[in-house]
Write a protein that holds these residues in place. Structure first.
Motif, PDB file in Angstrom:
ATOM      1  N   HIS A 117       2.829  82.304 122.114  1.00  0.00           N
ATOM      2  CA  HIS A 117       2.003  81.949 120.947  1.00  0.00           C
ATOM      3  C   HIS A 117       1.391  80.552 120.813  1.00  0.00           C
ATOM      4  N   HIS A 120       2.123  81.002 114.889  1.00  0.00           N
ATOM      5  CA  HIS A 120       3.549  81.238 114.562  1.00  0.00           C
ATOM      6  C   HIS A 120       4.293  79.903 114.351  1.00  0.00           C
ATOM      7  N   ASP A 127       4.955  89.224 114.080  1.00  0.00           N
ATOM      8  CA  ASP A 127       4.477  90.354 114.889  1.00  0.00           C
ATOM      9  C   ASP A 127       5.302  91.587 114.566  1.00  0.00           C
ATOM     10  N   HIS A 213      -3.198  92.551 120.726  1.00  0.00           N
ATOM     11  CA  HIS A 213      -2.753  93.170 119.470  1.00  0.00           C
ATOM     12  C   HIS A 213      -2.861  94.697 119.472  1.00  0.00           C
ATOM     13  N   HIS A 216       1.372  95.315 119.165  1.00  0.00           N
ATOM     14  CA  HIS A 216       1.892  94.929 117.850  1.00  0.00           C
ATOM     15  C   HIS A 216       0.725  94.513 116.974  1.00  0.00           C
ATOM     16  N   HIS A 218      -0.249  91.651 113.898  1.00  0.00           N
ATOM     17  CA  HIS A 218       0.205  90.298 113.562  1.00  0.00           C
ATOM     18  C   HIS A 218      -0.168  90.011 112.112  1.00  0.00           C
TER      19      HIS A 218
END
Ligand SMILES: [Zn+2]
Length: 296
Positions: A117, A120, A127, A213, A216, A218
């Motif tokens: 990342h 974050h 995530d 993405h 997952h 975000h």
């Protein structure tokens, strides 16, 4: 004599300059295994900041499990921890999923990470896996080894057969919470949701197409009230979508031009020249991050 003086200046000059401020923040903040004993505050911006008074998300909950426990990234601003508990409970109630598999949030004191990342860093990003959380009794080992699933076709233009209507329900629940600033997800998922959502589509404004993405999504929360040094992200989702829900022509770019082999693009070249947020030193982060680092 003159020579000795020069040597002394060199030695003292150097040692005075090598302070923690010059060290990459990831080697300092990334070493901390506990949150700072301070009031909860997010300092800086999502990709350049830190977190005071972080809270740990319990690794097992009635409606969630934290994945990849070895990373120690299950810490967030208390707003984020409360949010994840709240939405996972809703997901368990309103969909076929039993809850959520939670990927990375932040380090105990936020900040740049050793790997991965750019963002974050504030405890305000999380995530959430696309793999439906059915079993909530996974072992530690299983949580290291198990992979999420991609919901996107190999040509990156469409969703694939892993996508279900419950994915849309889960993302809608996640986006409908008023603490959410935006959610990043692969463009084909946004396109699908634009075409298939029924009723009020206002929540789609918060869904932003982005690279990757597909394993997952975000979630990014807004700056918490009281975190005065937290920088809100600009442009806002409202301005990006011109007050609409972002179900417009701009989505097409992601499944056409964006997939063409990259020409030498001046923007990409600029991006490459820019320092990756992982390499920010303590001096480059907001000054409050030094207190966060040094706090008990
Ligand atoms: Zn993320």
């Amino acid at each position: 004599m003159k020579c000795k003086l020069i040597i002394l200046v060199l030695i003292f000059g150097c040692s005075a300059q090598i302070t923690s401020a010059q060290i990459e923040a990831r080697y300092l903040l990334g070493q901390k295994s506990e949150a700072s004993k301070q009031a909860p505050r997010a300092y800086g911006s999502y990709a350049k900041g830190c977190l005071a008074g972080g809270e740990e998300l319990e690794i097992n909950g009635p409606t969630w499990q934290v994945m990849r426990l070895s990373r120690g990234r299950n810490w967030g601003h208390p707003n984020m921890i409360a949010y994840l508990k709240r939405i996972s409970e809703k997901v368990a109630k309103e969909t076929s999923w039993n809850g959520l598999y939670i990927g990375d949030i932040s380090q105990p004191r936020g900040g740049p990470m050793i790997s991965g990342h750019a963002s974050h860093q504030l405890g305000l990003d999380a995530d959430i896996w696309m793999l439906p959380a059915k079993k909530l009794n996974l072992s530690r080992l299983k949580r290291e080894k198990l992979s999420s699933i991609s919901i996107r076709s190999n040509d990156k233009k469409l969703i694939n057969s892993n996508w279900t209507n419950d994915h849309m329900k889960v993302i809608k629940i996640a986006a409908s919470d008023q603490n959410v600033d935006r959610i990043f997800v692969t463009a084909p998922a946004k396109i699908y949701m634009c075409e298939n959502a029924s009723g009020d589509k206002k929540w789609l404004q918060k869904i932003r197409p982005f690279w990757g993405h597909n394993f997952h999504f975000h979630v990014r929360l807004k700056c918490p009230i009281g975190s005065k040094v937290c920088k809100i992200q600009k442009p806002t989702v409202n301005s990006l979508s011109k007050g609409g829900n972002g179900c417009d022509k701009t989505l097409i770019w992601w499944i056409t031009d964006a997939l063409k082999p990259a020409k030498v693009n001046p923007d990409t070249a600029k991006k490459k020249a820019r320092k990756h947020p992982r390499h920010f030193t303590m001096a480059e982060l907001p000054q409050q991050c030094t207190d966060v680092l040094n706090s008990k």
